[in-house]
Design a protein around this motif. Structure first.
Motif, PDB file in Angstrom:
ATOM      1  N   LEU A  81       0.811  -1.206   0.000  1.00 11.39           N
ATOM      2  CA  LEU A  81       0.000   0.000   0.000  1.00 11.39           C
ATOM      3  C   LEU A  81       0.854   1.271   0.000  1.00 11.39           C
ATOM      4  CD1 LEU A  81      -2.721  -0.888   2.679  1.00 11.39           C
ATOM      5  CD2 LEU A  81      -2.562  -1.622   0.297  1.00 11.39           C
ATOM      6  N   ARG A  82       0.307   2.322  -0.591  1.00  8.78           N
ATOM      7  CA  ARG A  82       0.895   3.648  -0.471  1.00  8.78           C
ATOM      8  C   ARG A  82       0.803   4.096   0.995  1.00  8.78           C
ATOM      9  NH1 ARG A  82       0.095   6.884  -5.755  1.00  8.78           N
ATOM     10  NH2 ARG A  82       0.637   8.613  -4.362  1.00  8.78           N
ATOM     11  N   ASN A  83       1.689   5.007   1.385  1.00  9.06           N
ATOM     12  CA  ASN A  83       1.638   5.517   2.763  1.00  9.06           C
ATOM     13  C   ASN A  83       1.212   6.979   2.816  1.00  9.06           C
ATOM     14  OD1 ASN A  83       3.867   6.828   1.765  1.00  9.06           O
ATOM     15  ND2 ASN A  83       5.348   5.908   3.193  1.00  9.06           N
ATOM     16  N   VAL A 101      -4.511   5.634   5.581  1.00  6.81           N
ATOM     17  CA  VAL A 101      -5.092   4.309   5.332  1.00  6.81           C
ATOM     18  C   VAL A 101      -4.009   3.262   5.525  1.00  6.81           C
ATOM     19  CG1 VAL A 101      -6.104   2.811   3.581  1.00  6.81           C
ATOM     20  CG2 VAL A 101      -6.796   5.213   3.720  1.00  6.81           C
ATOM     21  N   ILE A 102      -4.315   2.215   6.279  1.00  9.07           N
ATOM     22  CA  ILE A 102      -3.384   1.105   6.490  1.00  9.07           C
ATOM     23  C   ILE A 102      -4.066  -0.215   6.141  1.00  9.07           C
ATOM     24  CG2 ILE A 102      -1.985   2.299   8.221  1.00  9.07           C
ATOM     25  CD1 ILE A 102      -3.557   0.893  10.404  1.00  9.07           C
ATOM     26  N   ALA A 103      -3.293  -1.291   6.135  1.00 10.73           N
ATOM     27  CA  ALA A 103      -3.779  -2.594   5.656  1.00 10.73           C
ATOM     28  C   ALA A 103      -4.958  -3.113   6.475  1.00 10.73           C
ATOM     29  CB  ALA A 103      -2.638  -3.605   5.647  1.00 10.73           C
ATOM     30  N   THR A 104      -4.987  -2.815   7.782  1.00  9.47           N
ATOM     31  CA  THR A 104      -6.113  -3.295   8.592  1.00  9.47           C
ATOM     32  C   THR A 104      -7.435  -2.659   8.157  1.00  9.47           C
ATOM     33  OG1 THR A 104      -5.540  -1.631  10.259  1.00  9.47           O
ATOM     34  CG2 THR A 104      -4.765  -3.888  10.644  1.00  9.47           C
ATOM     35  N   THR A 138       1.498  -1.758   5.753  1.00  7.15           N
ATOM     36  CA  THR A 138       1.539  -1.484   4.312  1.00  7.15           C
ATOM     37  C   THR A 138       1.488  -2.744   3.445  1.00  7.15           C
ATOM     38  OG1 THR A 138       3.971  -1.429   4.346  1.00  7.15           O
ATOM     39  CG2 THR A 138       2.804   0.676   4.615  1.00  7.15           C
ATOM     40  N   LEU A 139       1.297  -3.916   4.048  1.00  5.73           N
ATOM     41  CA  LEU A 139       1.237  -5.157   3.260  1.00  5.73           C
ATOM     42  C   LEU A 139      -0.056  -5.906   3.565  1.00  5.73           C
ATOM     43  CD1 LEU A 139       2.851  -6.856   1.216  1.00  5.73           C
ATOM     44  CD2 LEU A 139       3.789  -8.139   3.154  1.00  5.73           C
TER      45      LEU A 139
END
Length: 520
Positions: A81-83, A101-104, A138-139
């Protein structure tokens, strides 16, 4: 005089930053988990993002996921993911009024899509998913139960948009009417059945090729005039910037029979048209009781027995592509222009004669079930097929009655269409897979062919696009040879804009993207 002049210039400047269109079908929700109809999808597309997105050629492009990998067996997907993606500002995020926005967030959003409590109509896009989880911020990892090459296309649908848990689950917060997403525009105000206003997202992450932040517009204003003719008049008067599609109430007013703009509108209006992933067809119930349509000679005669190009010119103002190339429509990467039926009256007549000589039926009869919207096409076909020796009766039903009759096998010859949900030909070929028999699947014809089924199942295991497209074309050829349907035409998207609008693209899914639009 000076005050009036300055006031007018200021108004014109503000107007140039607002994009206005009408939605005659109203909008029921702004929650992407319920983005099933085009009117809801269009609004949600301005407000939300997912892992991936489609360009106007329907190629998968990065969105919040900047890159991804797929395992060799096609079962495991890892998305990085972009950070720099932030949710729209809202006090529920605390001091900063937003957060990254994060992976969760994707883990939460997809779990919500699956939830029986939410009852989203989009849960089916995860039917081949075994599990998904956030490996770290981010994954994001998705594991499939079986290979499904079209899976990335499913993730581009608005159902798979990311939403924030703390807002979604806040007591008394109505996400349906006050959505918080990450898109180029953010929610401003919604007076249901009257007007919806979206404002530019000042912290949006995407930029244009010159490095300028998107979107260019300041706002999007959507009105809800229920009458399409009224919407057309508002467009002609300059009160709207855009209308989409052709309605019988105005199609001859704005277009010539050849599909060009009428001369009186050429200086004020732009016409943008292109393929639309919608195949209009007539289907046969292949295990029904009507012995006439069970004979392949009759089905092939009906396919040969009319001029599709003439039908499109006179009945659709050339807004369509004659379906002489199978069930996979123009605009799909695996489209094959070498398949299909051309108009051949003599061939059609000979097939009918062969059938009559063998059965002793001098003038075979077929009953075509349709709805009132398509009565003009049905009557055109009726006249053409009478010329090749077939008697045709037209059975007109309300749309809901016809859909139910088709699903339950109560009609043997019927009008239907299929609009793609995602940009892969599997969408269309699933209509003929024997394990998809209606009413438990989309195989309304109850077509069953062992060779077709084997190719269909083989395509699921093929991760090489070129090889998979070849399998699709082999399946399409079987459909043409066996003729369980009569492809009529591949639809076209028709968009009309004012001359001062630029950057409004067009794509075969008819998805409305406004982040690159400018008004002069």
């Amino acid at each position: 005089m000076i005050l009036i002049s300055c006031g007018k210039n200021q108004s014109d400047g503000n107007d140039a930053l607002v994009f206005r269109y009408n939605e005659s079908a109203n909008i029921a929700t702004l929650d992407p988990a319920f983005a099933k109809s085009q009117n809801v999808i269009w609004a949600c597309h301005q407000l939300f993002n997912g892992l991936v997105q489609l360009d106007d050629s329907l190629h998968i492009q990065p969105d919040i996921a900047k890159e991804w990998t797929i395992s060799e067996d096609g079962l495991t997907y890892h998305f990085t993911l972009r950070n720099d993606v932030y949710f729209h500002k809202n006090q529920l995020f605390g001091v900063d009024s937003t957060r990254t926005v994060i992976a969760t967030d994707f883990e939460y959003s997809l779990n919500r899509l699956k939830s029986e409590k939410v009852a989203s109509p989009g849960g089916w896009i995860l039917q081949n998913v075994a599990e998904f989880k956030a490996v770290n911020d981010t994954l994001f990892k998705i594991q499939l139960t079986q290979p499904f090459p079209a899976f990335l296309g499913l993730l581009s649908m608005k159902y798979a948009s990311v939403v924030p848990k703390e807002v979604m689950e806040s007591p008394n917060y109505d996400f349906r009417t006050k959505p918080i997403g990450t898109g180029p525009f953010q929610f401003k105000i919604w007076e249901e059945n009257v007007k919806l206003v979206l404002r530019r997202n000042p912290i949006y992450f995407e930029k244009d090729k010159k490095g300028l932040q998107l979107p260019y517009l300041e706002a999007v204003a959507i009105t809800f005039l229920p009458d399409k003719q009224s919407g057309f008049l508002a467009f002609i008067q300059g009160k709207l910037d855009f209308i989409s599609g052709l309605d019988p109430s105005y199609k001859d007013e704005i277009l010539t029979q050849k599909g060009d703009l009428q001369p009186k509108y050429a200086k004020e209006v732009n016409l943008i048209s292109g393929p639309y992933l919608n195949t209009e067809y007539l289907g046969f119930r292949m295990d029904g009781s009507d012995k006439t349509v069970l004979d392949k000679r009759i089905r092939q005669a009906l396919n040969y027995g009319f001029d599709r190009a003439k039908m499109i010119t006179y009945l659709r103002n050339n807004m369509g592509i004659p379906a002489t190339s199978g069930v996979i429509p123009s605009g799909m990467p695996s489209f094959n222009g070498q398949l299909g039926y051309d108009f051949n009256a003599e061939k059609a007549k000979s097939l009918v004669v062969d059938y009559s000589l063998e059965t002793g039926i001098k003038k075979p009869k077929v009953i075509l079930s349709t709805n009132a919207t398509y009565i003009d096409i049905a009557e055109f076909l009726q006249r053409e097929w009478q010329k090749i020796g077939l008697e045709v009766e037209i059975d007109v039903n309300p749309p809901s009655t016809l859909r139910q009759a088709i699903a339950t096998g109560k009609v043997s010859f019927f009008r239907a269409s299929w609009i793609a949900d995602y940009p892969d030909a599997e969408n269309y070929l699933s209509l003929f897979y024997s394990k998809n028999f209606a009413p438990n699947g989309p195989n309304y014809t109850h077509f069953s062919n062992a060779a077709f089924d084997a190719l269909y199942e083989k395509a699921f295991l093929e991760t090489d696009d070129a090889k998979r497209f070849d399998l699709y074309q082999q399946m399409d050829k079987i459909i043409i040879d066996e003729a369980p349907i009569i492809p009529l035409f591949y639809d076209k998207v028709a968009r009309f804009t004012r001359k001062n609008v630029s950057g409004l693209g067009i794509n075969p899914l008819n998805l409305l993207s406004l982040k690159n639009v400018k008004k002069e």
